[in-house]
Design a protein around this motif. Structure first.
Motif, PDB file in Angstrom:
ATOM      1  N   ALA A 247       0.827  -1.206   0.000  1.00  0.00           N
ATOM      2  CA  ALA A 247       0.000   0.000   0.000  1.00  0.00           C
ATOM      3  C   ALA A 247       0.861   1.255   0.000  1.00  0.00           C
ATOM      4  O   ALA A 247       0.527   2.254  -0.648  1.00  0.00           O
ATOM      5  N   ILE A 248       1.987   1.219   0.734  1.00  0.00           N
ATOM      6  CA  ILE A 248       2.901   2.366   0.737  1.00  0.00           C
ATOM      7  C   ILE A 248       3.480   2.583  -0.657  1.00  0.00           C
ATOM      8  O   ILE A 248       3.594   3.718  -1.147  1.00  0.00           O
ATOM      9  N   ALA A 249       3.862   1.491  -1.319  1.00  0.00           N
ATOM     10  CA  ALA A 249       4.402   1.594  -2.673  1.00  0.00           C
ATOM     11  C   ALA A 249       3.367   2.186  -3.625  1.00  0.00           C
ATOM     12  O   ALA A 249       3.689   3.008  -4.498  1.00  0.00           O
ATOM     13  N   ALA A 250       2.111   1.777  -3.469  1.00  0.00           N
ATOM     14  CA  ALA A 250       1.047   2.324  -4.313  1.00  0.00           C
ATOM     15  C   ALA A 250       0.854   3.816  -4.045  1.00  0.00           C
ATOM     16  O   ALA A 250       0.624   4.602  -4.974  1.00  0.00           O
ATOM     17  N   THR A 251       0.965   4.203  -2.779  1.00  0.00           N
ATOM     18  CA  THR A 251       0.866   5.622  -2.432  1.00  0.00           C
ATOM     19  C   THR A 251       2.014   6.405  -3.062  1.00  0.00           C
ATOM     20  O   THR A 251       1.816   7.504  -3.606  1.00  0.00           O
ATOM     21  N   ARG A 252       3.211   5.848  -2.975  1.00  0.00           N
ATOM     22  CA  ARG A 252       4.371   6.503  -3.605  1.00  0.00           C
ATOM     23  C   ARG A 252       4.153   6.676  -5.102  1.00  0.00           C
ATOM     24  O   ARG A 252       4.383   7.764  -5.659  1.00  0.00           O
ATOM     25  N   ASP A 253       3.701   5.608  -5.767  1.00  0.00           N
ATOM     26  CA  ASP A 253       3.482   5.681  -7.216  1.00  0.00           C
ATOM     27  C   ASP A 253       2.415   6.712  -7.564  1.00  0.00           C
ATOM     28  O   ASP A 253       2.522   7.418  -8.574  1.00  0.00           O
ATOM     29  N   ALA A 254       1.388   6.821  -6.740  1.00  0.00           N
ATOM     30  CA  ALA A 254       0.324   7.796  -6.997  1.00  0.00           C
ATOM     31  C   ALA A 254       0.851   9.221  -6.903  1.00  0.00           C
ATOM     32  O   ALA A 254       0.479  10.093  -7.703  1.00  0.00           O
ATOM     33  N   TYR A 255       1.723   9.483  -5.925  1.00  0.00           N
ATOM     34  CA  TYR A 255       2.326  10.818  -5.810  1.00  0.00           C
ATOM     35  C   TYR A 255       3.175  11.147  -7.039  1.00  0.00           C
ATOM     36  O   TYR A 255       3.122  12.265  -7.568  1.00  0.00           O
ATOM     37  N   LEU A 256       3.963  10.160  -7.489  1.00  0.00           N
ATOM     38  CA  LEU A 256       4.807  10.395  -8.656  1.00  0.00           C
ATOM     39  C   LEU A 256       3.956  10.654  -9.897  1.00  0.00           C
ATOM     40  O   LEU A 256       4.280  11.532 -10.713  1.00  0.00           O
ATOM     41  N   GLU A 257       2.881   9.899 -10.044  1.00  0.00           N
ATOM     42  CA  GLU A 257       1.984  10.119 -11.184  1.00  0.00           C
ATOM     43  C   GLU A 257       1.302  11.477 -11.095  1.00  0.00           C
ATOM     44  O   GLU A 257       0.933  12.062 -12.124  1.00  0.00           O
ATOM     45  N   ALA A 258       1.142  11.995  -9.884  1.00  0.00           N
ATOM     46  CA  ALA A 258       0.515  13.302  -9.694  1.00  0.00           C
ATOM     47  C   ALA A 258       1.478  14.454  -9.964  1.00  0.00           C
ATOM     48  O   ALA A 258       1.082  15.624  -9.858  1.00  0.00           O
ATOM     49  N   GLY A 259       2.731  14.128 -10.279  1.00  0.00           N
ATOM     50  CA  GLY A 259       3.668  15.170 -10.669  1.00  0.00           C
ATOM     51  C   GLY A 259       4.693  15.573  -9.630  1.00  0.00           C
ATOM     52  O   GLY A 259       5.490  16.495  -9.876  1.00  0.00           O
ATOM     53  N   GLY A 506      12.645 -10.093  -8.681  1.00  0.00           N
ATOM     54  CA  GLY A 506      11.484 -10.701  -8.042  1.00  0.00           C
ATOM     55  C   GLY A 506      10.151 -10.161  -8.500  1.00  0.00           C
ATOM     56  O   GLY A 506       9.114 -10.686  -8.116  1.00  0.00           O
ATOM     57  N   GLY A 507      10.175  -9.089  -9.311  1.00  0.00           N
ATOM     58  CA  GLY A 507       8.926  -8.514  -9.779  1.00  0.00           C
ATOM     59  C   GLY A 507       8.477  -7.358  -8.901  1.00  0.00           C
ATOM     60  O   GLY A 507       8.915  -7.192  -7.758  1.00  0.00           O
ATOM     61  N   LYS A 508       7.607  -6.521  -9.439  1.00  0.00           N
ATOM     62  CA  LYS A 508       7.156  -5.317  -8.739  1.00  0.00           C
ATOM     63  C   LYS A 508       6.412  -5.653  -7.452  1.00  0.00           C
ATOM     64  O   LYS A 508       6.531  -4.939  -6.462  1.00  0.00           O
ATOM     65  N   HIS A 509       5.666  -6.762  -7.442  1.00  0.00           N
ATOM     66  CA  HIS A 509       4.908  -7.116  -6.236  1.00  0.00           C
ATOM     67  C   HIS A 509       5.848  -7.342  -5.051  1.00  0.00           C
ATOM     68  O   HIS A 509       5.614  -6.830  -3.955  1.00  0.00           O
ATOM     69  N   VAL A 510       6.925  -8.080  -5.266  1.00  0.00           N
ATOM     70  CA  VAL A 510       7.884  -8.345  -4.191  1.00  0.00           C
ATOM     71  C   VAL A 510       8.570  -7.047  -3.785  1.00  0.00           C
ATOM     72  O   VAL A 510       8.765  -6.767  -2.593  1.00  0.00           O
ATOM     73  N   ALA A 511       8.941  -6.220  -4.775  1.00  0.00           N
ATOM     74  CA  ALA A 511       9.612  -4.960  -4.468  1.00  0.00           C
ATOM     75  C   ALA A 511       8.702  -4.053  -3.656  1.00  0.00           C
ATOM     76  O   ALA A 511       9.131  -3.460  -2.650  1.00  0.00           O
ATOM     77  N   ASP A 512       7.445  -3.930  -4.061  1.00  0.00           N
ATOM     78  CA  ASP A 512       6.516  -3.074  -3.321  1.00  0.00           C
ATOM     79  C   ASP A 512       6.278  -3.591  -1.917  1.00  0.00           C
ATOM     80  O   ASP A 512       6.085  -2.813  -0.982  1.00  0.00           O
ATOM     81  N   SER A 513       6.292  -4.898  -1.753  1.00  0.00           N
ATOM     82  CA  SER A 513       6.065  -5.484  -0.424  1.00  0.00           C
ATOM     83  C   SER A 513       7.215  -5.204   0.533  1.00  0.00           C
ATOM     84  O   SER A 513       7.071  -5.385   1.741  1.00  0.00           O
ATOM     85  N   ASN A 514       8.356  -4.784   0.008  1.00  0.00           N
ATOM     86  CA  ASN A 514       9.525  -4.530   0.862  1.00  0.00           C
ATOM     87  C   ASN A 514      10.058  -3.116   0.675  1.00  0.00           C
ATOM     88  O   ASN A 514      11.218  -2.834   0.997  1.00  0.00           O
TER      89      ASN A 514
END
Length: 576
Positions: A247-259, A506-514
């Motif tokens: 969830a933190i990784a998704a939040t980070r990605d959302a901020y980056l997409e927001a500029g 390991g793929g984005k899922h593993v990276a986001d999980s850590n």
């Protein structure tokens, strides 16, 4: 109900009485009144199946007080009694508890015993709550004591443990309760109590479901409810952190997409101190900092720059666009030792590959002769390592071993003793030059080309644009010469880049999980994937972007000299 006076010898305590089976009660507070006036409030009794005999449902203390007075006086008076109909046990249990609550509050364990017996008699929680005029939550709290082992309930009844400890133990598994009892019974061990017990039960991390960024229904593990605090906790901290990191990784990605130009995820427990930063809007290069506590709480701080970055922008007087550029980290992507490590390994692989292409080496040598270089005087590439670990890594490199073997073959062709393993880089001695020249005149063209290739390889400058040009032209496969070793992982210290490498293997899922884990942890997971250990699928022949031809960067905002070198010369080879 029928009222009657019944002799003492025709009365006994009913099994339905909530205080049945306990030792004789304390009657000191009512004994003077009974001695002076007798028993005024009728006992609640019911027939017990024997002729003219009854059992006491409520009024046990009055019964014992009357017996005590009878023993003092040597005579006994019949007791006033209200005779219930011969109904079910649940009615009798309710009557007993109602009267006792009205007089002497029973302890919670006694209430649990009675409530649980009512449940077994078919009463529901709402039924019991309505009968006694208390909330359903209070009933559930008392019934929760049924999750305790009998020895723990008895310790609670005897006030050997406090209510807070007993309530936390209701959240423990039976195995945990047994472990705790073993500590409690051992005089040389310390059994955690109160809040310390809460931490002990959850392995040091009691993480509330309130802090989750993700939907609770997506959590694959169990949650444990605290009926007393009206809260619930994640039973498995590792599973929580996996979902929370995603969830933190998704939040980070959302901020980056927001500029936002950069989002920094702090390590768990690392505090964001606002006094070390200045508020800066997004359009002027402000960053987002995501702080994570050890309890799983996440807080996003939007629009901040470190005071040093903000001061640098003010000192130079840049406008918004320039300030945004300055806000981005100016440090290079690779540390000095890591850049050196990358340069030397790439150099070793490229020059070894060139040995199979003497015609290319000839043309390159002519180019050196015309334009000169940082080495042509003529000098060998010193392969100067920044640390002992880089030296050791290069010594064990497959490319270096292959190069050394061909180097020895050329020395044999020249009839030169293999003293230091060098071909080029002499000290300019004229007799030595004539001697080598005479030897070359006696060699066939193919042998001369082999010598030429070695000389060119020894004088090829590491870390230069020429390495990038040559490596890309020859399509050098770094995987044939190099795989990540201890020195590489020791030099890898950037958490964000380590997370990107973890995504590669390991793929984005593993990276986001850590994503919030320490760089040490992420490097360990990468190594597990490369070795196929600890349940990870094995990834073979993986190359970080730095090692590929052409080289690639993990962060476009930072400088990466290797990729920049290729970018400068790439257009020159567009004809290929």
């Amino acid at each position: 109900m029928q009222l009657a006076h019944i002799p003492l010898d025709r009365l006994k305590i009913s099994a339905a009485n909530m205080r049945h089976g306990k030792r004789a009660p304390d009657i000191s507070d009512i004994l003077p009144s009974v001695r002076a006036r007798g028993v005024l409030v009728p006992l609640l009794v019911r027939p017990n199946g024997e002729p003219e005999s009854f059992e006491i449902v409520a009024g046990r203390r009055r019964y014992f007080a009357a017996k005590s007075i009878a023993d003092e006086r040597g005579e006994e008076d019949p007791l006033p009694c209200a005779i219930m109909e011969d109904g079910d046990d649940a009615d009798a249990l309710e009557a007993s508890l109602i009267e006792n609550i009205a007089r002497l509050d029973p302890d919670e364990v006694s209430q649990w015993e009675t409530f649980s017996r009512l449940i077994s008699q078919g009463r529901t929680v709402p039924d019991i709550a309505a009968t006694f005029g208390i909330t359903e939550l209070m009933i559930k709290r008392i019934l929760a004591l049924g999750d305790l082992l009998p020895k723990i309930r008895e310790a609670y009844r005897r006030d050997e443990i406090d209510a807070e400890t007993a309530r936390y133990l209701t959240m423990a598994s039976k195995a945990q309760q047994k472990d705790w009892l073993a500590l409690f019974a051992d005089p040389e061990q310390y059994a955690p109590l109160g809040l310390q017990l809460k931490q002990w039960l959850f392995g040091g991390q009691s993480i509330s479901t309130k802090v989750a960024l993700f939907a609770i229904e997506d959590y694959p593990g169990l949650t444990v409810s605290d009926l007393f605090g009206q809260d619930s906790y994640f039973a498995d901290a590792d599973q929580f952190w996996q979902k929370q990191n995603e969830a933190i990784a998704a939040t980070r990605d959302a901020y980056l997409e927001a500029g936002w130009c950069e989002v920094v995820v702090l390590e768990p427990g690392q505090h964001f101190h606002s006094w070390d930063y200045e508020k800066t809007p997004k359009k002027k290069g402000g960053k987002v900092f995501i702080a994570v506590t050890h309890r799983g709480e996440v807080e996003c701080h939007e629009g901040w720059l470190s005071r040093r970055e903000a001061r640098r922008a003010r000192d130079k007087g840049e406008g918004p666009d320039e300030a945004e550029t300055l806000a981005k980290p100016s440090r290079p992507e690779l540390t000095g030792p890591m850049q050196n490590y990358v340069d030397l390994h790439r150099h070793a692989a490229v020059r070894t590959a060139m040995l199979d292409h003497p015609a290319v080496a000839l043309r390159l040598m002519v180019a050196h002769a015309i334009t000169g270089s940082g080495l042509w005087q003529v000098r060998r590439e010193p392969q100067r390592a920044a640390s002992a670990s880089v030296t050791a890594s290069l010594a064990g490199c497959k490319a270096e071993a292959a190069f050394a073997e061909k180097q020895r073959e050329v020395l044999a062709l020249l009839a030169v003793p293999d003293e230091d393993g060098r071909v080029a880089g002499g000290n300019g001695d004229a007799f030595a030059t004539a001697s080598v020249f005479a030897r070359l005149l006696a060699l066939a063209d193919d042998d001369v080309m082999r010598v030429l290739a070695i000389v060119m390889a020894e004088t090829l400058e590491a870390g230069s644009a020429v390495i990038e040009a040559l490596g890309n032209h020859l399509s050098v496969d770094m995987g044939a010469y190099w795989q990540p070793d201890d020195a590489f992982f020791d030099l890898l210290r950037d958490k964000e880049i380590a997370n990107s490498m973890l995504a590669d293997v390991g793929g984005k899922h593993v990276a986001d999980s850590n994503v919030a884990e320490k760089v040490k942890t992420q490097k360990k997971i990468i190594r597990d994937f490369l070795a196929g250990e600890n349940g990870r699928r094995q990834v073979e022949a993986w190359l970080p972007r730095w090692m590929k031809f052409p080289a690639e960067s993990y962060r476009t905002r930072d400088g990466f000299r290797t990729a920049d070198q290729w970018a400068r010369v790439q257009a020159l080879f567009a004809w290929q």
